[in-house]
Design a protein around this motif. Structure first.
Motif, PDB file in Angstrom:
ATOM      1  N   UNK A   1       0.851  -1.171   0.000  1.00 18.44           N
ATOM      2  CA  UNK A   1       0.000   0.000   0.000  1.00 18.44           C
ATOM      3  C   UNK A   1       0.889   1.224   0.000  1.00 18.44           C
ATOM      4  N   UNK A   2       0.276   2.391  -0.204  1.00 17.91           N
ATOM      5  CA  UNK A   2       1.103   3.597  -0.280  1.00 17.91           C
ATOM      6  C   UNK A   2       1.726   3.945   1.069  1.00 17.91           C
ATOM      7  N   UNK A   3       1.205   3.377   2.168  1.00 17.26           N
ATOM      8  CA  UNK A   3       1.830   3.640   3.461  1.00 17.26           C
ATOM      9  C   UNK A   3       2.969   2.657   3.740  1.00 17.26           C
ATOM     10  N   UNK A   4       3.227   1.765   2.808  1.00 13.62           N
ATOM     11  CA  UNK A   4       4.344   0.838   2.971  1.00 13.62           C
ATOM     12  C   UNK A   4       3.925  -0.590   2.675  1.00 13.62           C
ATOM     13  N   UNK A   5       4.864  -1.489   2.827  1.00 20.39           N
ATOM     14  CA  UNK A   5       4.569  -2.905   2.645  1.00 20.39           C
ATOM     15  C   UNK A   5       4.154  -3.447   3.997  1.00 20.39           C
ATOM     16  N   UNK A   6       2.975  -4.024   4.071  1.00 24.27           N
ATOM     17  CA  UNK A   6       2.451  -4.457   5.359  1.00 24.27           C
ATOM     18  C   UNK A   6       2.190  -5.948   5.343  1.00 24.27           C
ATOM     19  N   UNK A   7       2.317  -6.561   6.520  1.00 28.70           N
ATOM     20  CA  UNK A   7       1.745  -7.892   6.654  1.00 28.70           C
ATOM     21  C   UNK A   7       0.240  -7.681   6.804  1.00 28.70           C
ATOM     22  N   UNK A   8      -0.576  -8.692   6.480  1.00 27.07           N
ATOM     23  CA  UNK A   8      -2.026  -8.470   6.564  1.00 27.07           C
ATOM     24  C   UNK A   8      -2.464  -7.917   7.917  1.00 27.07           C
ATOM     25  N   UNK A   9      -1.843  -8.401   8.977  1.00 28.48           N
ATOM     26  CA  UNK A   9      -2.222  -7.913  10.308  1.00 28.48           C
ATOM     27  C   UNK A   9      -1.939  -6.424  10.456  1.00 28.48           C
TER      28      UNK A   9
ATOM     29  N   UNK B   1      20.003 -12.283  11.414  1.00 30.39           N
ATOM     30  CA  UNK B   1      19.243 -11.076  11.091  1.00 30.39           C
ATOM     31  C   UNK B   1      17.772 -11.438  11.070  1.00 30.39           C
ATOM     32  N   UNK B   2      16.935 -10.508  11.489  1.00 34.76           N
ATOM     33  CA  UNK B   2      15.488 -10.715  11.412  1.00 34.76           C
ATOM     34  C   UNK B   2      14.969  -9.799  10.317  1.00 34.76           C
ATOM     35  N   UNK B   3      14.247 -10.365   9.367  1.00 32.42           N
ATOM     36  CA  UNK B   3      13.802  -9.582   8.220  1.00 32.42           C
ATOM     37  C   UNK B   3      12.421  -8.980   8.471  1.00 32.42           C
ATOM     38  N   UNK B   4      12.071  -8.034   7.637  1.00 35.87           N
ATOM     39  CA  UNK B   4      10.851  -7.262   7.865  1.00 35.87           C
ATOM     40  C   UNK B   4       9.588  -8.114   7.817  1.00 35.87           C
ATOM     41  N   UNK B   5       9.605  -9.219   7.086  1.00 34.85           N
ATOM     42  CA  UNK B   5       8.393 -10.029   7.002  1.00 34.85           C
ATOM     43  C   UNK B   5       8.268 -10.974   8.195  1.00 34.85           C
ATOM     44  N   UNK B   6       9.247 -10.978   9.091  1.00 32.81           N
ATOM     45  CA  UNK B   6       9.192 -11.862  10.251  1.00 32.81           C
ATOM     46  C   UNK B   6      10.008 -13.126  10.060  1.00 32.81           C
ATOM     47  N   UNK B   7      10.589 -13.274   8.891  1.00 35.38           N
ATOM     48  CA  UNK B   7      11.492 -14.398   8.674  1.00 35.38           C
ATOM     49  C   UNK B   7      12.859 -14.069   9.257  1.00 35.38           C
TER      50      UNK B   7
ATOM     51  N   UNK C   1      14.679  -5.405   5.450  1.00 29.87           N
ATOM     52  CA  UNK C   1      14.776  -6.074   4.153  1.00 29.87           C
ATOM     53  C   UNK C   1      13.652  -7.087   4.092  1.00 29.87           C
ATOM     54  N   UNK C   2      13.170  -7.367   2.892  1.00 29.66           N
ATOM     55  CA  UNK C   2      12.170  -8.421   2.737  1.00 29.66           C
ATOM     56  C   UNK C   2      12.886  -9.691   2.330  1.00 29.66           C
ATOM     57  N   UNK C   3      12.144 -10.781   2.339  1.00 31.50           N
ATOM     58  CA  UNK C   3      12.786 -12.083   2.142  1.00 31.50           C
ATOM     59  C   UNK C   3      13.142 -12.352   0.691  1.00 31.50           C
ATOM     60  N   UNK C   4      13.273 -11.292  -0.089  1.00 32.76           N
ATOM     61  CA  UNK C   4      13.311 -11.451  -1.529  1.00 32.76           C
ATOM     62  C   UNK C   4      14.218 -12.526  -2.062  1.00 32.76           C
ATOM     63  N   UNK C   5      15.490 -12.318  -1.914  1.00 35.18           N
ATOM     64  CA  UNK C   5      16.386 -13.188  -2.656  1.00 35.18           C
ATOM     65  C   UNK C   5      17.002 -14.262  -1.773  1.00 35.18           C
ATOM     66  N   UNK C   6      16.493 -14.353  -0.560  1.00 36.67           N
ATOM     67  CA  UNK C   6      17.094 -15.326   0.337  1.00 36.67           C
ATOM     68  C   UNK C   6      16.725 -16.756  -0.018  1.00 36.67           C
ATOM     69  N   UNK C   7      15.612 -16.902  -0.713  1.00 33.75           N
ATOM     70  CA  UNK C   7      15.212 -18.255  -1.099  1.00 33.75           C
ATOM     71  C   UNK C   7      16.150 -18.814  -2.150  1.00 33.75           C
TER      72      UNK C   7
END
Lengths: 345, 372
Positions: free
Chosen positions: A325-333, B258-264, B297-303
C-alpha cells in the motif's frame, strides 16, 4: 433539517457517477470528492448538521450503488476525518471550505498512490517472472506496466466471469508489449505451478487484514497457498475498510438472493429452461474442441442465474503474503493497525 | 562540498573497520554492530557541520562505505540506521521551538491515514534537557549548531552502545518465564544470545538442553561445553538426528543472524531443518535475538541461495586431493527460516510475533534510511 432538504436537491449519486468517469478515480476517491462537494452544497451551520448531512450523503451513495464496499471505505475515511479535524477557523463557512479543500487535495494526492505502490512492488518482481493476476485492477496494471520498463515479465490473467474484466487487462498488457495469456477462472489450479507469484488488486482491505476483491480471488489465494506461491495484494490506503467479516456471508454485498435455491413449487423461468440445458448437455458430449467455440453463447448463464452469484468474495488474511500500500509494505495484520489508528482510540 | 569532504576526519577509523569487515576479522552480528557504533561515534565527534542535513550526509556516507564492505553483516547497516534515527530525533527536539510553530496546522487526510487520530501535542518527550534552542546555518558562527548539538548526539549514540552492551541480559531477563522445569530444549549452533538465555533460566529451573552439533563448523560443540559447564544437563547430537528426537523436545530455541521485515530470519545453517522438524511435530519455535538484528529487508532473494557461503575446506579438505578436483563443494553459512515456522521472537524490547516485526522496524528506523 434544512441540511437534509438541501442534500436532496443536490444529487450526490449523480456527482459520484460524474467523478467516476475519470479513469484515474476509483470509487472511494469519487465518494470522497462527492462528499466534499456535498459540504459546499449543504447549508449546515453546525458541526453536527454537517456530519449528519455527510452521513446522509454516504447512505444515499450506499443505497444506490450495487457494490457499496469500496465507496463506503472512502466515505468512512472522510467522515472520520471531518469529525476529528482540529479546526481553528473562527467561522463555520471557512471551516467548510477548508474541509472541502482537504478532500480535493487528498484526491489529487491519491492519484500518485498507485505509482508509489508500483514502485514498492517492483522490488518483488524478479527478471523473467511469471505473474498471475485476477480480473482488472488499475493498481495491478500500473505495477505491471511499471515493472515492464525494467524487467522481463509475463502475465497470466483470469477471464473473470461474468464481467470478463480480465480481457480488459489482457488488452492493456498486450498493447504495452507484455506477453500475456488469458486463462479460465477454472484453470487457476492448472496454471499455478507455472507462476512465480500472484498479484491482485482489491475492492477493500478489511480490519482482519483480509481482502475483498472480485469473486475468484479467494480460490486463487487458496490455490496459491496450496502451491506455496506468494499471494500479494495491492491496495491504496483509502481502501482500508473498517469491517471484520468472519465469512463470505458477512459481506455487505451478500443478500438472501445470492446462492438461493429455486422453490420447487413455483415453476419459474429458471426452472423452465433447465431441461433445455440437459438436452444440450447430451447432444454436445462429443468433440470438446468445437463445443467451446460454437456453444459459448448458448451456454452462457442467464441474467437471473448470474444475479444469484456473488460479485466479490472475501480472502482470509492467512492466505495473503503481503499487502502493498502507499503507506508501505504491510503484513495483513498490519492493516488493522492503521484502521485502529483512524477509527478507534 | 560533498560528504567526502566531511568524511576525511573519521577516515582512518572507517577504512580500518571496512577492511576488517571485508577480511572477516570482524564477524558476528553483535561484534559488527559494536564496532560500527564506535566508529560512528568518532565520526560524529569529529564532524564539522552547520545543519543536520550535513551531518546526516556524513553518517550516510560512512554507513554506505561499511555496508558495501560486507553486505552480509546486516547489523552494520541496522546500526547506522538506528543512529540516524536517534540523531534526527534529538536534533528535531533541540531545534523544535523554532520549527514547531509553522508545522502545526497542516493536518491532511493522508496524515490522518498515516498517523491516526490527532493527539494532544504528545510529540514525544525529548530525552535530553537541551533547553537552549539551536539555530541551523548561523551565518555568524557556523559551528555553533554543531557545538550545541554534539553533547546531545553523543548521548544518543551512547544509548545505542549501552543497549548493545546490555543486550544479552535484557533478552534473558524473562528466560525463566519461557522455560519450565523438566523441559527438553533443542538448540543449534552457538548463539551468544541463546547461551545467555539458557544460562539465565538455569538459575531458576532444572531442564535439559539438546544441542545439535551444527556441522561443518561444529559450533554446537562449544555451545554444549559451555552449557554443561554452567551445570545444565546437556546432550550433543548429530544434526541428522534432529528430526528423530523432535518428538521428545518441548521447545526449539534458535538464535538469529538477522530478522527480516516479514518476520522471517537468517540463522545458522541447520536452523531451517530444526524449524521444519519442529513444525512437523507442532513444537514451538522461539527465536532469541537483540533488537539490533531487525533488518528492513524483505525475504526477496534469500530463497535463492544468495546467503553467505563459508569455507568449503571444512566440508571437504585438501587432503582429499583427487576428489576436490571433481566436485564443487558448497558450504552455506546461513538458512532463511520463513515466518510461518516461528512462533515468537524474544528480544530486549519484549516478545513479538513474526507478524509485528515490520512494525518494530518502522518504529526503530526512518523509512528514508532503508536505502543508505
Amino acid at each position: 433539517m434544512s441540511a437534509v432538504a438541501q442534500s436532496t436537491a443536490f444529487d450526490i449519486y449523480a456527482t459520484f457517477q460524474q467523478f467516476l468517469k475519470d479513469d484515474e478515480i476509483s470509487p472511494p476517491l469519487a465518494a470522497i470528492l462527492s462528499l466534499a462537494e456535498a459540504i459546499v452544497k449543504s447549508n449546515a451551520g453546525t458541526m453536527f448538521e454537517l456530519v449528519q448531512a455527510l452521513t446522509d450523503g454516504a447512505e444515499e451513495l450506499k443505497r444506490r450503488s450495487q457494490n457499496p464496499i469500496s465507496l463506503n471505505a472512502g466515505c468512512e475515511l472522510f467522515i472520520a476525518f471531518v469529525t476529528l479535524f482540529p479546526h481553528e477557523a473562527d467561522n463555520f463557512a471557512e471551516l467548510k471550505e477548508e474541509l472541502e479543500q482537504q478532500g480535493r487535495k487528498y484526491a489529487t494526492e491519491a492519484i500518485s498512490f498507485r505509482d508509489k505502490i508500483a514502485e514498492l512492488a517492483l522490488g518483488f518482481i524478479k527478471d523473467d517472472a511469471v505473474i498471475l493476476t485476477h480480473s482488472y485492477s488499475r493498481v495491478v496494471l500500473k505495477a505491471l506496466l511499471h515493472a515492464h520498463k525494467t524487467k522481463r515479465i509475463s502475465v497470466y490473467v483470469t477471464e473473470s466471469r461474468p464481467r470478463g474484466l480480465g480481457l480488459k487487462t489482457h488488452d492493456a498488457l498486450t498493447a504495452a508489449g507484455i506477453p500475456c495469456t488469458l486463462v479460465l477462472d477454472s484453470a487457476v489450479a492448472y496454471v499455478m505451478d507455472r507462476v512465480d507469484f500472484v498479484l491482485v488488486g482489491s475492492e477493500a482491505v478489511v480490519e482482519s487484514g483480509g481482502l475483498i476483491n472480485y469473486v475468484g480471488s479467494n480460490q486463487m489465494a487458496i490455490i496459491a497457498k496450496a502451491a506455496n506461491k506468494p499471494f500479494y495484494a495491492l491496495a491504496e490506503s483509502y481502501k482500508f475498510h473498517r469491517l471484520f467479516p468472519l465469512s463470505q456471508y458477512d459481506l455487505p454485498t451478500h443478500n438472501p438472493n445470492i446462492l438461493s435455491f429455486p422453490t420447487p413449487t413455483g415453476r419459474s423461468a429458471g426452472h423452465s429452461d433447465a431441461p433445455s440445458f440437459a438436452t444440450l448437455d447430451a447432444t454436445t458430449k462429443g468433440p470438446v474442441r468445437s463445443q467451446t467455440s460454437s456453444s459459448s453463447t448458448e451456454r452462457a448463464m442467464s441474467q437471473e442465474q448470474i444475479a444469484k452469484n456473488p460479485g466479490v468474495d472475501y480472502t482470509r488474511p492467512d492466505l495473503i503474503s503481503l499487502v502493498f500500500s502507499d503507506v508501505g509494505i504491510l503484513t495483513p495484520e498490519g492493516v488493522s493497525q492503521y484502521l485502529v489508528g483512524m477509527f478507534a482510540g | 562540498m560533498g560528504p567526502e569532504l566531511h568524511t576525511i576526519h573519521g577516515h582512518r577509523a572507517v577504512e580500518t573497520l571496512a577492511a576488517k569487515l571485508r577480511r572477516r576479522q570482524v564477524v558476528g552480528s553483535r561484534e559488527a554492530a559494536l564496532e560500527t557504533v564506535l566508529v560512528l561515534r568518532q565520526v560524529v565527534s569529529k564532524a564539522r557541520f552547520s545543519n543536520i542535513q550535513q551531518l546526516i550526509a556524513v553518517i550516510r556516507g560512512v554507513g554506505r562505505r561499511l555496508v558495501e564492505a560486507q553486505p552480509k553483516e546486516h547489523t552494520v547497516g541496522n546500526t547506522v540506521r538506528r543512529i540516524l534515527h536517534n540523531i534526527r530525533e534529538e536534533a528535531s527536539s533541540a531545534t523544535k521551538v523554532s520549527a514547531a510553530a509553522p508545522a502545526r496546522n497542516v493536518y491532511t487526510i493522508s496524515k490522518f491515514v498515516l498517523q491516526g487520530q490527532p493527539r494532544k501535542h504528545n510529540a514525544g518527550v525529548p530525552k535530553s534537557e537541551a533547553t537552549a534552542t539551536l539555530t541551523e546555518d548561523d551565518p555568524n558562527d557556523p559551528d555553533s549548531f554543531a557545538r550545541g548539538l554534539k553533547p546531545v548526539l553523543m548521548e544518543a549514540i551512547q544509548d545505542v552502545l549501552d543497549e548493545l552492551e546490555t543486550v544479552y541480559d535484557n533478552v534473558s531477563k524473562n528466560a525463566k518465564d519461557h522455560i519450565h522445569s523438566d523441559e527438553i530444549i533443542l538448540t543449534i549452533g552457538h548463539s551468544k544470545t541463546v547461551e545467555a538465555f539458557l544460562k539465565s533460566a538455569a538459575h531458576y529451573r532444572n531442564y535439559t538442553v539438546i544441542v545439535a552439533e551444527t556441522a561443518p563448523s561444529y559450533s554446537g560443540h562449544d555451545m554444549a561445553r559451555s552449557l554443561s559447564s554452567a551445570g545444565i544437563s546437556t546432550f550433543l547430537v548429530p544434526d541428522s538426528s534432529i528430526f528423530a528426537i523432535m518428538s521428545r523436545v518441548n521447545k526449539v530455541i534458535l538464535g538469529a543472524h538477522a530478522i527480516l521485515a516479514n518476520g522471517g530470519l537468517v540463522a545458522v545453517a541447520g536452523s531451517l531443518l530444526a524449524a521444519t522438524a519442529a513444525q512437523a511435530h507442532s513444537t514451538p519455535v522461539v527465536v532469541c535475538a537483540g533488537q539490533f538484528k531487525l533488518t528492513p529487508l524483505w525475504n526477496l532473494y534469500h530463497d535463492y541461495g544468495a546467503l553467505d557461503l563459508g569455507d568449503p575446506s571444512s566440508v571437504l579438505g585438501f587432503e582429499e586431493g583427487k576428489l576436490v578436483e571433481r566436485v564443487d563443494v558448497v558450504n552455506p553459512y546461513y538458512d532463511y527460516v520463513s515466518p510461518e515456522l516461528v512462533d515468537v521472537f524474544i528480544t530486549n524490547d519484549g516478545d513479538h510475533p513474526p507478524s509485528s516485526v515490520y512494525r518494530l522496524i518502522k518504529e526503530t528506523y526512518d523509512d528514508d534510511d532503508n536505502e543508505l
